[in-house]
Design an enzyme around this catalytic site. Structure first.
Site, PDB file in Angstrom:
ATOM      1  N   GLU A 181       0.836  -1.200   0.000  1.00  0.00           N
ATOM      2  CA  GLU A 181       0.000   0.000   0.000  1.00  0.00           C
ATOM      3  C   GLU A 181       0.872   1.251   0.000  1.00  0.00           C
ATOM      4  O   GLU A 181       1.617   1.502   0.954  1.00  0.00           O
ATOM      5  CB  GLU A 181      -0.924   0.021   1.217  1.00  0.00           C
ATOM      6  CG  GLU A 181      -1.812   1.255   1.259  1.00  0.00           C
ATOM      7  CD  GLU A 181      -2.694   1.324   2.475  1.00  0.00           C
ATOM      8  OE1 GLU A 181      -3.291   2.392   2.720  1.00  0.00           O
ATOM      9  OE2 GLU A 181      -2.784   0.314   3.203  1.00  0.00           O
ATOM     10  N   HIS A 212      -2.561  10.226  -1.540  1.00  0.00           N
ATOM     11  CA  HIS A 212      -2.745   8.922  -2.176  1.00  0.00           C
ATOM     12  C   HIS A 212      -2.662   9.036  -3.695  1.00  0.00           C
ATOM     13  O   HIS A 212      -2.193   8.116  -4.369  1.00  0.00           O
ATOM     14  CB  HIS A 212      -4.091   8.301  -1.758  1.00  0.00           C
ATOM     15  CG  HIS A 212      -3.991   7.500  -0.497  1.00  0.00           C
ATOM     16  ND1 HIS A 212      -3.797   6.142  -0.511  1.00  0.00           N
ATOM     17  CD2 HIS A 212      -4.035   7.865   0.802  1.00  0.00           C
ATOM     18  CE1 HIS A 212      -3.736   5.687   0.734  1.00  0.00           C
ATOM     19  NE2 HIS A 212      -3.885   6.718   1.558  1.00  0.00           N
ATOM     20  N   ASP A 242       2.023 -14.225  12.784  1.00  0.00           N
ATOM     21  CA  ASP A 242       0.866 -14.821  12.116  1.00  0.00           C
ATOM     22  C   ASP A 242      -0.032 -13.700  11.614  1.00  0.00           C
ATOM     23  O   ASP A 242      -0.652 -12.997  12.416  1.00  0.00           O
ATOM     24  CB  ASP A 242       0.101 -15.709  13.105  1.00  0.00           C
ATOM     25  CG  ASP A 242      -0.995 -16.519  12.427  1.00  0.00           C
ATOM     26  OD1 ASP A 242      -1.408 -16.141  11.315  1.00  0.00           O
ATOM     27  OD2 ASP A 242      -1.446 -17.521  13.013  1.00  0.00           O
ATOM     28  N   LYS A 247      -7.949 -15.278  16.336  1.00  0.00           N
ATOM     29  CA  LYS A 247      -8.172 -14.902  14.933  1.00  0.00           C
ATOM     30  C   LYS A 247      -9.616 -14.491  14.653  1.00  0.00           C
ATOM     31  O   LYS A 247     -10.113 -14.680  13.528  1.00  0.00           O
ATOM     32  CB  LYS A 247      -7.753 -16.033  13.997  1.00  0.00           C
ATOM     33  CG  LYS A 247      -6.284 -16.422  14.105  1.00  0.00           C
ATOM     34  CD  LYS A 247      -5.942 -17.555  13.147  1.00  0.00           C
ATOM     35  CE  LYS A 247      -4.459 -17.879  13.196  1.00  0.00           C
ATOM     36  NZ  LYS A 247      -4.053 -18.526  14.452  1.00  0.00           N
TER      37      LYS A 247
END
Length: 573
Positions: free
Chosen positions: A252, A558, A460, A384
């Site tokens: 990004e 951006h 993770d 998670k």
């Protein structure tokens, strides 16, 4: 005539001896029983002694008896176990014993004439892999080495055969590493077979330049290549008086640049400070009883302080670093959810806490024989997934990080003012998130920074979900001249050992931060430091993005770093 008979008789005897020499004696010929009966006996012996030893050791664990104290019967069982293992591992013992019986002596290799005889006579060939000391062969002629040793390199024809067998389903793709013994070659063959089966090209996915041995059995199964993610550096981040260059793996645009600007603002204002509030990984099994009353009895048993020592004793046996901290229970009808929390040293700790929980479950099964263990994880952990229990109770490392940004830094570096930042934070991060029904999402983009640091350091990525739980607070201080900014993150789940942290690239990023591997001084210190770095990076990212929003610079930045500047209406299709 008599001489002719004696000559014929002598030739017959010589022929019998030659025939006997040509047919090597088999080890199975020396067995007192037929081969199939011998195999059955050793199979039965192996499984019998294994069952006996496991039963005995389980009783010792329950009774807190040292495992090294063995009885005479246990010693006999161990001897029988070793003997049966030797027999079975030698392909039912015959190949193993055969190699020992026919093992050549050192005199066999003393002259080149004998070496030539070995090569010429089929009856004297000995495979190098069956009990023969290959070190004796290395000093012999090349022809002899070639005849005795298996080929070490494989041709493209061999690869083609394996690829065809994978495509037609004869060879399972997952077994290539074990069958070939070469992880890189297995990945290349699997990749080519996949391209042929799907008809799609993987030419853009790199294969070379990666250590496939390092991921075998721990990081990724059935690899066909690896994905390249650029790593940028934000910083230096001045946190608790120490400067850190923070690695961020992301695709990004603007993310690293924005975080870097936040780090600059923090540095110019004297740095940030952090505190680790809690440190404990959780696992919550679910069990079921016949009645809710029995479930409640186990709940009271687990929450009784008098029972904690015995429970922690069982739990702590699984690891040098795993130490039980507390157990919290919740009941749903006749189902009980038990949330175990423990310290895990420098590891993230999911496997560690799971092993400890399994020990406690085995212990509780004796006290509550009617307990039905439904699963080692009942989602009350919660792993998670966004969950209120993690937001309230915490999971992993609970960290708060703060900084006071000077007013002139807000104006010159962040291009906004204190009043605008405070108002935007209240209406966006607090009120706006509440209107959306956010769970732990009272921030601008904490998950952006957490994900980038996680990927760079081998964490993770899926645990970004709960690790990104964050509330960002901004308040004007010093008569409104400066701004106090803080992030509170109750469940940052990180480790510096195990999993992806052992890979070369991720290990290098951990080394850059000074947290590679386990801490030699204080167990868990490296993992806690990494958690504070994550929180400090989030603080920098929140500060910069909020400033861009307050100044109306988000779209402009951006468009500059993350989008094409072309007028797409003028582009012909």
């Amino acid at each position: 005539m008599e001489a002719h008979r004696r000559s014929a008789s002598k030739q017959s005897q010589l022929h019998s001896k030659a025939t006997a020499a040509a047919a090597p004696t088999k080890a199975s010929d020396a067995l007192p029983l037929p081969l199939y009966i011998t195999n059955a006996v050793f199979f039965t012996l192996f499984f019998t002694v294994v069952y006996y030893l496991l039963s005995r050791w389980r009783e010792k664990i329950r009774n807190s008896t040292p495992l090294h104290m063995v009885t005479l019967s246990e010693m006999g069982a161990i001897v029988a176990f070793v003997a049966s293992c030797i027999y079975l591992l030698g392909f039912f013992g015959i190949d193993f014993v055969q190699s020992l019986v026919l093992r050549p002596s050192a005199e066999m290799w003393t002259s080149e004439e004998e070496d030539d005889d070995i090569i010429k006579e089929d009856s004297r060939k000995l495979p190098c892999g069956q009990g023969l000391d290959c070190s004796l062969v290395t000093a012999k002629p090349a022809k002899m080495i070639e005849s005795l040793l298996p080929p070490v390199s494989f041709t493209s024809e061999d690869d083609e055969e394996v690829i065809k067998s994978v495509v037609d389903g004869t060879t399972p793709s997952y077994s290539l590493e074990s069958k070939l013994g070469d992880c890189k070659r297995a990945a290349a063959i699997r990749r080519e077979a996949l391209q042929r089966k799907t008809g799609m090209s993987l030419s853009g996915l790199p294969l070379e330049g990666f250590d496939y041995e390092s991921i075998l059995g721990q990081c990724c199964e059935m690899p066909v290549g690896y994905v390249q993610i650029p790593v940028g550096i934000a910083g230096p981040l001045l946190l608790d008086g120490i400067e850190f260059s923070v690695p961020m793996a992301t695709t990004e645009g603007c993310l690293v640049a924005s975080t870097n600007r936040g780090c600059k603002a923090i540095h110019l204002s004297g740095g940030a400070s952090s505190v680790v509030l809690r440190d404990g990984m959780t696992r919550a099994p679910v069990v079921r009883f016949g009645t809710a009353k029995r479930a409640a009895e186990l709940k009271f048993f687990l929450e009784n302080p008098d029972n904690f020592d015995s429970l922690s004793l069982m739990f702590n046996r699984s690891s040098r670093f795993g130490r039980l901290q507390n157990i919290k229970c919740a009941i749903a009808g006749k189902n009980l959810y038990m949330r175990f929390c423990c310290s895990t040293g420098d590891a993230m700790g999911m496997n560690m806490v799971s092993k400890g929980v399994q020990n406690v479950m085995d212990f509780l099964q004796d006290e509550f024989p009617d307990m039905d263990v439904i699963g080692i994880s009942g989602n009350y952990c919660s792993d998670k997934k966004p969950a209120a229990v993690n937001w309230i109770e915490g999971r992993g490392k609970s960290v708060v990080c703060e900084a006071i940004i000077k007013g002139d830094v807000v104006r010159k570096v962040l291009k906004t003012n204190v009043e605008a930042l405070v108002e935007l934070n209240m209406l966006k991060n607090l009120t706006g998130s509440a209107m959306a029904g956010a769970l732990g999402g009272f921030n601008a983009h904490a998950s952006n920074i957490v994900s980038a640091v996680f990927i760079a350091t081998g964490q993770d990525p899926a645990q970004n979900i709960e690790s990104s739980h964050c509330i960002t607070m901004m308040e004007a201080v010093n008569d409104g001249k400066d701004i106090h900014v803080s992030v509170t993150m109750p469940s940052i789940e990180v480790g510096t050992v195990g999993g992806g942290t052992q890979l070369a690239s991720q290990s290098a990023c951990l080394n850059l931060l000074g947290v590679k591997g386990a801490s030699k001084e204080v167990p868990g210190a490296n993992a806690r430091l990494l958690a504070t770095i994550v929180a400090g990076s989030v603080l920098a990212g929140e500060l910069s993005l909020m400033s861009a929003l307050a100044a109306g610079q988000l779209v402009k930045s951006h468009m500059k770093y993350n989008r094409s500047s072309k007028d797409m209406s003028k582009v012909s299709i």
